[in-house]
Each structure stands twice: as C-alpha cells, then as structure tokens.
Write an enzyme that holds these catalytic residues in place. Structure first.
Site, PDB file in Angstrom:
ATOM      1  N   ASP A 231       3.003  -2.605   0.040  1.00  0.00           N
ATOM      2  CA  ASP A 231       2.325  -1.496  -0.639  1.00  0.00           C
ATOM      3  C   ASP A 231       2.381  -1.756  -2.139  1.00  0.00           C
ATOM      4  O   ASP A 231       3.451  -1.705  -2.751  1.00  0.00           O
ATOM      5  CB  ASP A 231       3.038  -0.180  -0.284  1.00  0.00           C
ATOM      6  CG  ASP A 231       2.318   1.052  -0.804  1.00  0.00           C
ATOM      7  OD1 ASP A 231       1.635   0.960  -1.845  1.00  0.00           O
ATOM      8  OD2 ASP A 231       2.457   2.114  -0.169  1.00  0.00           O
TER       9      ASP A 231
ATOM     10  N   SER B 220       1.674   8.957   0.232  1.00  0.00           N
ATOM     11  CA  SER B 220       1.355   8.673  -1.158  1.00  0.00           C
ATOM     12  C   SER B 220       1.599   9.932  -1.996  1.00  0.00           C
ATOM     13  O   SER B 220       2.672  10.531  -1.880  1.00  0.00           O
ATOM     14  CB  SER B 220      -0.095   8.180  -1.213  1.00  0.00           C
ATOM     15  OG  SER B 220      -0.342   7.513  -2.394  1.00  0.00           O
TER      16      SER B 220
ATOM     17  N   HIS C 108      -0.835  -0.118   1.380  1.00  0.00           N
ATOM     18  CA  HIS C 108      -0.613   1.285   1.069  1.00  0.00           C
ATOM     19  C   HIS C 108      -1.297   2.279   2.015  1.00  0.00           C
ATOM     20  O   HIS C 108      -0.716   3.309   2.359  1.00  0.00           O
ATOM     21  CB  HIS C 108      -1.094   1.533  -0.365  1.00  0.00           C
ATOM     22  CG  HIS C 108      -0.963   2.948  -0.810  1.00  0.00           C
ATOM     23  ND1 HIS C 108       0.255   3.552  -0.986  1.00  0.00           N
ATOM     24  CD2 HIS C 108      -1.894   3.893  -1.107  1.00  0.00           C
ATOM     25  CE1 HIS C 108       0.076   4.797  -1.378  1.00  0.00           C
ATOM     26  NE2 HIS C 108      -1.224   5.033  -1.454  1.00  0.00           N
TER      27      HIS C 108
HETATM   28  N1  STX Z   1      -1.936   7.637  -6.234  1.00  0.00           N
HETATM   29  C1  STX Z   1      -1.313   7.614  -5.005  1.00  0.00           C
HETATM   30  C2  STX Z   1      -2.144   8.154  -3.900  1.00  0.00           C
HETATM   31  O1  STX Z   1      -1.925   9.233  -3.436  1.00  0.00           O
HETATM   32  C3  STX Z   1      -1.236   7.002  -7.303  1.00  0.00           C
HETATM   33  C4  STX Z   1      -3.243   7.314  -3.443  1.00  0.00           C
HETATM   34  N2  STX Z   1      -3.307   6.045  -3.638  1.00  0.00           N
HETATM   35  N3  STX Z   1      -4.474   5.601  -3.114  1.00  0.00           N
HETATM   36  C5  STX Z   1      -5.082   6.613  -2.604  1.00  0.00           C
HETATM   37  O2  STX Z   1      -4.325   7.706  -2.799  1.00  0.00           O
HETATM   38  C6  STX Z   1      -6.423   6.576  -1.953  1.00  0.00           C
HETATM   39  C7  STX Z   1      -6.422   5.531  -0.840  1.00  0.00           C
HETATM   40  C8  STX Z   1      -6.720   7.937  -1.383  1.00  0.00           C
HETATM   41  C9  STX Z   1      -7.465   6.192  -2.990  1.00  0.00           C
END
Ligand code: STX
Length: 339
Positions: A286, A132, A314
């Site tokens: 995702d 992410s 995701h």
């Molecule tokens: N944020 C992307 C990211 O790093 C846009 C992310 N998305 N969800 C999370 O991190 C958690 C599961 C840690 C909340």
C-alpha cells in the site's frame, strides 16, 4: 462508465469468469430497499441508503478520501441475507447536498452525523467498516462512541498524522515518481515546496476555471497510486468532475486542518477500543497508506486480528484485500467475532 465497473478491478464487472479477481469474492449487485437525506442543523443534507436484510446485523460503510463518496459496489462486501447494509456519503461528498461544501465540515461533524444516522435508523449497535480515510473516521467515531460499535473492520490504515500526509504528497515518489511529478508540476516552481497549501488555495477557489483543473490533477494522482497493478478504470472513475472536486477539495481541507484532531490522538485513544472485536486488513504494498501505520495500530491493539495481504496495494478492490474483507464479514456474521 458505471460506478461499478469503474471501481472494480479490471474485468470484474464484465460478468466473465475472472476467478482470480475480487469479483468472485464479492456478493452479487443489489439495490437499496430504502434511502433518504438526513437533515442536519446547518446547510448539509446527508445521503444514506440501506440494502440487504432489514432484520440483519447493521453494518455501516465509512468511505474514504475524505470526499470520495460511496459507490454501489461497496454494498457487495456483505452477505445481503445476513446484513442490513448502510452506506452514507460524508458531508459534501457523493449525493450529499451541497456538494463540495466545506462549511461545518470537520471530523466532529462527521462523527455527529454517524450518530444521528444510527438513531434515525433505530440501530443500537453496528459493525463499523472503513478503509483508508474510512479507517481514520471509523477509529475517531469508535473512540468517541465505543458502546455503539459491535465490531470493526479496518482496511488500509490511515491515522492521518502529519508524517502520513507528507508521505502521501511527497514520499510516495519513491514508488510512484511519475504520478507525483504530475502532481507537483501542476504548481508553479515557487510554490512547490508546500504542495498542500498550493493545492488547497486553488481547490477552495470558487472559480471552476481555478479549482477544477487542480481537482483533476489531485484525484488522478491519488487513484494512480492506489493499486498494485495499473487500473485505468479506477483513475477514470475519479476523473468525473464531481468526484474529483469533492475528493480533492475535502481532502485538502481536512489535511490543512490536521483532520481537526490532535496529532496522534487516534493511536493514543486505542485503549478505548480494545474490547471491541476487530480485524485490520492491510496490503503489504500500500503506497497511499504505508503498512507502518497498520503495524503500529496492530501493536497498540493486540486483541485485534491483523491480516497482511502479501500481494496488494491500497484499494479495497485489490483481489486479496476484497477476499479478506468479505471473509472477515462472513466470519463476524457467523460468530460475532473475527478469531
Ligand atoms: N486518502 C486516503 C483515502 O481514503 C489519502 C483514499 N485513498 N485513495 C482513495 O481514497 C480512493 C481510491 C478512493 C481514490
């Protein structure tokens, strides 16, 4: 609730025989053999820890958000007999001091912190593991310092372009309309056309009565959209005051500043990485970081192994994602590659 049970899939920390969950692919819980606070030139002090084998292959875990901080369960992707496992919290996140601080908090600062940590720990090259936002920062770091990267494990690809930020705040309602409505309706109607600006203004407000409710709303929205199947434990993990605030405030800060890098610079810099062994693991469903970004990265980087998990969203703890991440790190420990 412990961090482990909160971030793991439902039932994963129960010790039960949940063979279908990622709990069985993760290594057992371990504790660090060393930890410390890295000093920086400014106000920030950076939490780091090392676990596993002090003589093993160094692997650095790059957490998401930005702002989510690390959690003990993230040590468990790596064979502790073969890896020297390094977790660190990015500026303002997790156990860093000061918490939630935005001064001198930019992508180039985070890249410099990773280099300072690498030197502090006496490491020549390391495996860089990020999902992410962790994939975003891992790519930015590797494009700046390719010679320090022995390999890369990237998951849930987020190139943090304007289109991806717009998807995250608006487009996602195609799949999670209830969660997106909760996000939007927190903001008065006359400000709803620009949720990022509206949230950012509240999240940077020094008054907790202003920033904390906005942080809870943002963090619970993000956690709600992160798994294929509902995972209330993940949502409540990001419902703690500290975690919600660092995640929401730091994310909004990076997004309003277009992550302090030119749009699309990560994809255009991929040629610098093509000699590094790499694997890209992506959940088909995702919704936070749609697969189109992983597809573009894989096409720009044909030498990288590309694994699409057919039944995952995701989160790194989606069962199929965790399984592929552990398998990739096991393969790298055996062969120095992912082929
Ligand atoms: N944020 C992307 C990211 O790093 C846009 C992310 N998305 N969800 C999370 O991190 C958690 C599961 C840690 C909340």
């Amino acid at each position: 609730m412990s961090e482990i049970s909160a971030l793991a899939p439902q039932g994963a920390a129960s010790g039960g025989k949940d063979d279908q969950s990622s709990a069985t692919s993760l290594y057992p819980p371990i504790t660090p053999y060393a930890s410390g606070m890295l000093e920086t030139a400014g106000v920030h002090r950076i939490y780091w820890e090392t676990s596993g084998n002090p003589e093993g292959i160094p692997v650095v875990f790059v957490h998401g958000g930005p702002g989510s901080g690390t959690s003990p369960i993230q040590r468990r992707f790596f064979d502790p007999a073969r890896y020297r496992i390094i977790l660190f919290d990015q500026r303002g996140s997790g156990r860093c001091i000061p918490h939630g601080e935005l001064t001198d908090n930019t992508t180039p600062h985070l890249i410099a912190d990773m280099e300072a940590l690498r030197c502090e720990l006496g490491i020549a090259t390391w495996l860089v593991f990020g999902g992410s936002w962790g994939s975003t920062l891992a790519l930015a770091y590797a494009e700046a310092h390719p010679e320090c990267c022995r390999g890369m494990v990237l998951r849930g690809i987020f190139l943090c372009r304007k289109s991806e930020i717009d998807w995250f705040l608006y487009g996602i309602r195609a799949f999670f309309p209830e969660a997106q409505r909760q996000l939007a309706e927190f903001i008065p109607p006359d400000e709803r056309h620009d949720l990022l600006t509206a949230y950012h203004r509240r999240l940077v407000d020094p008054d907790p009565a202003i920033h904390q409710p906005a942080a809870f709303r943002w963090a619970s929205f993000e956690a709600s959209c992160s798994t294929l199947l509902p995972n209330p434990d993940l949502v409540s993990a990001f419902g703690s005051e500290k975690t919600a605030l660092s995640l929401a405030r730091i994310e909004a800060h990076y997004f309003v500043n277009n992550i302090f890098l030119p749009d699309n610079s990560l994809l255009s810099g991929v040629d610098r990485l093509r000699r590094i062994p790499a694997v890209i693991v992506q959940g088909r469903y995702d919704a936070v970081c749609p697969i189109v970004s992983a597809d573009e990265l894989a096409r720009a980087w044909p030498e990288a192994r590309y694994v699409v998990v057919a039944d995952a969203g995701h989160s790194a703890f989606e069962p199929g994602i965790a399984r592929e991440l552990v398998a990739a790190c096991d393969a790298f420990a055996r062969t120095g590659g992912f082929a």
